[in-house]
Design a protein around this motif. Structure first.
Motif, PDB file in Angstrom:
ATOM      1  N   GLY A 204      -1.054  -3.075  -4.297  1.00  0.00           N
ATOM      2  CA  GLY A 204      -1.131  -4.518  -4.251  1.00  0.00           C
ATOM      3  C   GLY A 204       0.187  -5.181  -4.611  1.00  0.00           C
ATOM      4  N   PHE A 205       0.116  -6.229  -5.427  1.00  0.00           N
ATOM      5  CA  PHE A 205       1.300  -7.024  -5.736  1.00  0.00           C
ATOM      6  C   PHE A 205       2.352  -6.210  -6.485  1.00  0.00           C
ATOM      7  CE2 PHE A 205       3.483 -10.378  -8.334  1.00  0.00           C
ATOM      8  CZ  PHE A 205       4.155 -10.962  -7.270  1.00  0.00           C
ATOM      9  N   ASP A 206       1.937  -5.282  -7.343  1.00  0.00           N
ATOM     10  CA  ASP A 206       2.905  -4.445  -8.058  1.00  0.00           C
ATOM     11  C   ASP A 206       3.759  -3.638  -7.089  1.00  0.00           C
ATOM     12  OD1 ASP A 206       2.072  -5.357 -10.480  1.00  0.00           O
ATOM     13  OD2 ASP A 206       0.826  -3.626 -10.965  1.00  0.00           O
ATOM     14  N   ALA A 207       3.153  -3.181  -6.001  1.00  0.00           N
ATOM     15  CA  ALA A 207       3.912  -2.425  -5.009  1.00  0.00           C
ATOM     16  C   ALA A 207       4.890  -3.325  -4.267  1.00  0.00           C
ATOM     17  CB  ALA A 207       2.961  -1.753  -4.023  1.00  0.00           C
ATOM     18  N   ILE A 208       4.485  -4.564  -4.006  1.00  0.00           N
ATOM     19  CA  ILE A 208       5.374  -5.518  -3.341  1.00  0.00           C
ATOM     20  C   ILE A 208       6.592  -5.808  -4.212  1.00  0.00           C
ATOM     21  CG2 ILE A 208       5.581  -7.919  -2.585  1.00  0.00           C
ATOM     22  CD1 ILE A 208       2.667  -7.737  -1.653  1.00  0.00           C
ATOM     23  N   THR A 209       6.376  -6.048  -5.505  1.00  0.00           N
ATOM     24  CA  THR A 209       7.507  -6.358  -6.382  1.00  0.00           C
ATOM     25  C   THR A 209       8.406  -5.146  -6.590  1.00  0.00           C
ATOM     26  OG1 THR A 209       6.152  -5.928  -8.364  1.00  0.00           O
ATOM     27  CG2 THR A 209       6.273  -8.205  -7.566  1.00  0.00           C
ATOM     28  N   ALA A 210       7.820  -3.947  -6.599  1.00  0.00           N
ATOM     29  CA  ALA A 210       8.648  -2.743  -6.709  1.00  0.00           C
ATOM     30  C   ALA A 210       9.569  -2.624  -5.498  1.00  0.00           C
ATOM     31  CB  ALA A 210       7.764  -1.503  -6.840  1.00  0.00           C
ATOM     32  N   SER A 211       9.018  -2.856  -4.301  1.00  0.00           N
ATOM     33  CA  SER A 211       9.837  -2.816  -3.088  1.00  0.00           C
ATOM     34  C   SER A 211      10.864  -3.944  -3.077  1.00  0.00           C
ATOM     35  CB  SER A 211       8.944  -2.920  -1.848  1.00  0.00           C
ATOM     36  OG  SER A 211       8.117  -1.785  -1.714  1.00  0.00           O
ATOM     37  N   ALA A 212      10.468  -5.124  -3.539  1.00  0.00           N
ATOM     38  CA  ALA A 212      11.379  -6.268  -3.554  1.00  0.00           C
ATOM     39  C   ALA A 212      12.565  -6.015  -4.477  1.00  0.00           C
ATOM     40  CB  ALA A 212      10.631  -7.525  -3.985  1.00  0.00           C
ATOM     41  N   SER A 213      12.318  -5.425  -5.647  1.00  0.00           N
ATOM     42  CA  SER A 213      13.422  -5.130  -6.565  1.00  0.00           C
ATOM     43  C   SER A 213      14.327  -4.048  -5.990  1.00  0.00           C
ATOM     44  CB  SER A 213      12.877  -4.706  -7.931  1.00  0.00           C
ATOM     45  OG  SER A 213      12.065  -3.548  -7.836  1.00  0.00           O
TER      46      SER A 213
ATOM     47  N   TYR B 240       0.805  -1.223   0.000  1.00  0.00           N
ATOM     48  CA  TYR B 240       0.000   0.000   0.000  1.00  0.00           C
ATOM     49  C   TYR B 240       0.838   1.273   0.000  1.00  0.00           C
ATOM     50  CZ  TYR B 240      -2.944  -3.690   1.873  1.00  0.00           C
ATOM     51  OH  TYR B 240      -3.588  -4.881   2.073  1.00  0.00           O
ATOM     52  N   HIS B 241       2.160   1.157  -0.111  1.00  0.00           N
ATOM     53  CA  HIS B 241       3.001   2.316   0.158  1.00  0.00           C
ATOM     54  C   HIS B 241       4.065   2.580  -0.901  1.00  0.00           C
ATOM     55  CE1 HIS B 241       1.258   2.091   4.164  1.00  0.00           C
ATOM     56  NE2 HIS B 241       1.805   3.239   4.444  1.00  0.00           N
ATOM     57  N   PHE B 242       3.832   2.286  -2.140  1.00  0.00           N
ATOM     58  CA  PHE B 242       4.887   2.528  -3.123  1.00  0.00           C
ATOM     59  C   PHE B 242       4.350   3.365  -4.277  1.00  0.00           C
ATOM     60  CE2 PHE B 242       9.218   1.336  -4.174  1.00  0.00           C
ATOM     61  CZ  PHE B 242       9.300   1.707  -5.507  1.00  0.00           C
ATOM     62  N   GLY B 243       4.058   4.622  -4.007  1.00  0.00           N
ATOM     63  CA  GLY B 243       3.645   5.533  -5.066  1.00  0.00           C
ATOM     64  C   GLY B 243       2.409   5.034  -5.782  1.00  0.00           C
ATOM     65  N   ASN B 244       2.474   4.967  -7.097  1.00  0.00           N
ATOM     66  CA  ASN B 244       1.323   4.593  -7.905  1.00  0.00           C
ATOM     67  C   ASN B 244       0.956   3.114  -7.831  1.00  0.00           C
ATOM     68  OD1 ASN B 244       0.918   7.221  -8.820  1.00  0.00           O
ATOM     69  ND2 ASN B 244       2.432   6.974 -10.439  1.00  0.00           N
ATOM     70  N   PRO B 245       1.936   2.190  -7.826  1.00  0.00           N
ATOM     71  CA  PRO B 245       1.540   0.779  -7.790  1.00  0.00           C
ATOM     72  C   PRO B 245       0.804   0.442  -6.500  1.00  0.00           C
ATOM     73  CG  PRO B 245       3.846   1.005  -8.394  1.00  0.00           C
ATOM     74  CD  PRO B 245       3.392   2.345  -7.910  1.00  0.00           C
TER      75      PRO B 245
ATOM     76  N   ASN C 184      13.928   5.753  -5.879  1.00  0.00           N
ATOM     77  CA  ASN C 184      12.749   5.341  -5.123  1.00  0.00           C
ATOM     78  C   ASN C 184      11.466   5.917  -5.725  1.00  0.00           C
ATOM     79  OD1 ASN C 184      11.559   3.953  -2.970  1.00  0.00           O
ATOM     80  ND2 ASN C 184      11.429   5.821  -1.746  1.00  0.00           N
ATOM     81  N   GLY C 185      10.469   5.061  -5.936  1.00  0.00           N
ATOM     82  CA  GLY C 185       9.181   5.501  -6.449  1.00  0.00           C
ATOM     83  C   GLY C 185       9.071   5.525  -7.958  1.00  0.00           C
ATOM     84  N   LEU C 186      10.164   5.272  -8.673  1.00  0.00           N
ATOM     85  CA  LEU C 186      10.129   5.276 -10.139  1.00  0.00           C
ATOM     86  C   LEU C 186       9.935   3.846 -10.627  1.00  0.00           C
ATOM     87  CD1 LEU C 186      13.094   7.716 -10.859  1.00  0.00           C
ATOM     88  CD2 LEU C 186      10.654   8.252 -10.673  1.00  0.00           C
ATOM     89  N   LYS C 187       8.774   3.554 -11.159  1.00  0.00           N
ATOM     90  CA  LYS C 187       8.481   2.173 -11.543  1.00  0.00           C
ATOM     91  C   LYS C 187       8.776   1.940 -13.018  1.00  0.00           C
ATOM     92  CE  LYS C 187       3.605   2.825 -12.734  1.00  0.00           C
ATOM     93  NZ  LYS C 187       2.234   2.324 -12.563  1.00  0.00           N
ATOM     94  N   THR C 188       8.988   0.682 -13.357  1.00  0.00           N
ATOM     95  CA  THR C 188       9.162   0.262 -14.738  1.00  0.00           C
ATOM     96  C   THR C 188       8.459  -1.083 -14.905  1.00  0.00           C
ATOM     97  OG1 THR C 188      10.789  -0.124 -16.503  1.00  0.00           O
ATOM     98  CG2 THR C 188      11.380  -0.886 -14.301  1.00  0.00           C
ATOM     99  N   VAL C 189       7.858  -1.302 -16.049  1.00  0.00           N
ATOM    100  CA  VAL C 189       7.013  -2.476 -16.271  1.00  0.00           C
ATOM    101  C   VAL C 189       7.530  -3.255 -17.474  1.00  0.00           C
ATOM    102  CG1 VAL C 189       4.660  -3.256 -16.771  1.00  0.00           C
ATOM    103  CG2 VAL C 189       5.022  -1.256 -15.312  1.00  0.00           C
TER     104      VAL C 189
END
Length: 296
Positions: A180-189, A173-178, A229-234
Motif C-alpha cells: 500500500g502507501f508504505d510501498a509507494i513512499t519507499a519507491s518515491a524515496s 504492491y511491489h516493494f518487498g515487505n511494505p 533496493n528493498g531495504l526499508k526504514t521507518v
C-alpha cells in the motif's frame, strides 16, 4: 559443471555487479525544490505531500550531503538538503497541442502543458518533479511492473531539460515487505535519492556503480537507490505520523543506512572515492577462478 561450481559462479557474478556508487563527473542537484504532480484517481495526495515534507526535514536526508559534483576548478560542491515541497498540482487530462492525452513517458510534455495553462510554476534549474499516477491511468506502460515500478528521467523539450520521477500505481504492491502507501513512499524515496545524485544521466553520469564507459548511459544500474533496493526504514515525522522510506547508500559508511543506523554516521567527514574502471570485475573474476580451482 557441478552444483557447487554453479553456486560459486552466481556468487561471483553478484559480487562483481553489486558495485557501490562512485562519482563519474556529472552534475548533482546541489539545490532542489520538489514539485508533486498527481494524475488520475490517486487517493493519497495529502499524505504524499506530507511524506515529502517530512522526508526532507528528516535525519535521513543528511546522508545526501555526502554527495558532490566536481567543478571545472576542481573544487567539490556538495548537495544541500531540499528545502521546499511546492503545493501539489493535479495534471489529470494534460494534453498536447493537438488535444491528445499525454502519456507517462512524456513527462516534459505534461509539465509544458500545465505551464501553458498557468497551472504550474515555471521550471527552474532546481525543480524536481515527482509524478504519482492513480490506478485508473493505464497508458504509457503504467500497468507494466515486470521491470520497474518507478523510474527517473531527464527530458529535453525546447531549451529546457526537465528532471522528474514517475511512481506507477503498481508501486503499492511491489516493494518487498511494505504494501500500500508504505510501498509507494519507499519507491518515491528511492527515486528521489537517485535524482539528487544522478539527475542528468542522459547527458553525463553523476553517481552510479556502473562504469558508463563500459555499459552506456541507457543501461545504468546501481545508483544509490538501487544498491539499497528493498531495504526499508521507518520513522515518526514531526507531525506524529509513521512513515516508510528506503535506506540510502552512505558514501561515508560504505553501506546502506536508515534511521536506526544514523547514530554511527558522521556526515561532517566525507570519504572521497576514486572511480577505477573495471576494478570490481577484476576482483570478482579472480575470486571466481580461485574458488573454482579450490572446489573442482
Amino acid at each position: 559443471m557441478t552444483c557447487r561450481q554453479v553456486s560459486l559462479l552466481l556468487f561471483a557474478i553478484a559480487f562483481v555487479d553489486a558495485t557501490p556508487p562512485v562519482y563519474w563527473g556529472g552534475k548533482v542537484m546541489v539545490n532542489s525544490i520538489i514539485q508533486p504532480i498527481f494524475i488520475g484517481n490517486y487517493t493519497k495526495k495529502a499524505e504524499t505531500v506530507s511524506f515529502y515534507t517530512q522526508l526532507i526535514k528528516s535525519q535521513l536526508m543528511t546522508v545526501m550531503t555526502e554527495y558532490y559534483q566536481i567543478e571545472a576548478s576542481g573544487t567539490k560542491t556538495y548537495i544541500n538538503i531540499p528545502q521546499t515541497v511546492l503545493p501539489a498540482v493535479d495534471a489529470t487530462g494534460a494534453t498536447d497541442s493537438s488535444g491528445n492525452l499525454i502519456e507517462a513517458e512524456q513527462g516534459a510534455q505534461i509539465i509544458d502543458s500545465l505551464q501553458k495553462r498557468n497551472a504550474l510554476p515555471a521550471t527552474t534549474p532546481d525543480t524536481v518533479y515527482v509524478f504519482h499516477f492513480g490506478e485508473d491511468q493505464t497508458t504509457g506502460g503504467l500497468t507494466d511492473c515486470t521491470a520497474t515500478v518507478a523510474y527517473h528521467e531527464c527530458q529535453l523539450l525546447g531549451d529546457t531539460r526537465y528532471v522528474f520521477s514517475v511512481i506507477k500505481p503498481c508501486a503499492a504492491y511491489h516493494f518487498g515487505n511494505p504494501v500500500g502507501f508504505d510501498a509507494i513512499t519507499a519507491s518515491a524515496s528511492h527515486e528521489l535519492f537517485e535524482i539528487l545524485t544522478d539527475p542528468f544521466w542522459r547527458v553525463k553520469v553523476g553517481w552510479t556503480g556502473e562504469n558508463p564507459g563500459e555499459k552506456g548511459v541507457a543501461d545504468l544500474e546501481f545508483e544509490n537507490g538501487d544498491v539499497c533496493n528493498g531495504l526499508k526504514t521507518v520513522w515518526r515525522g514531526t507531525d506524529g505520523v509513521m512513515y516508510t522510506a528506503q535506506k540510502i547508500y552512505s558514501v561515508l559508511s560504505g553501506g546502506c543506512v536508515g534511521f536506526e543506523d544514523l547514530g554511527d554516521v558522521n556526515v561532517a567527514t566525507v570519504v572521497t572515492r576514486t572511480a577505477t574502471s573495471g576494478a570490481g570485475r577484476v576482483v570478482g573474476w579472480c575470486l571466481l577462478v580461485f574458488l573454482s580451482i579450490l572446489f573442482s
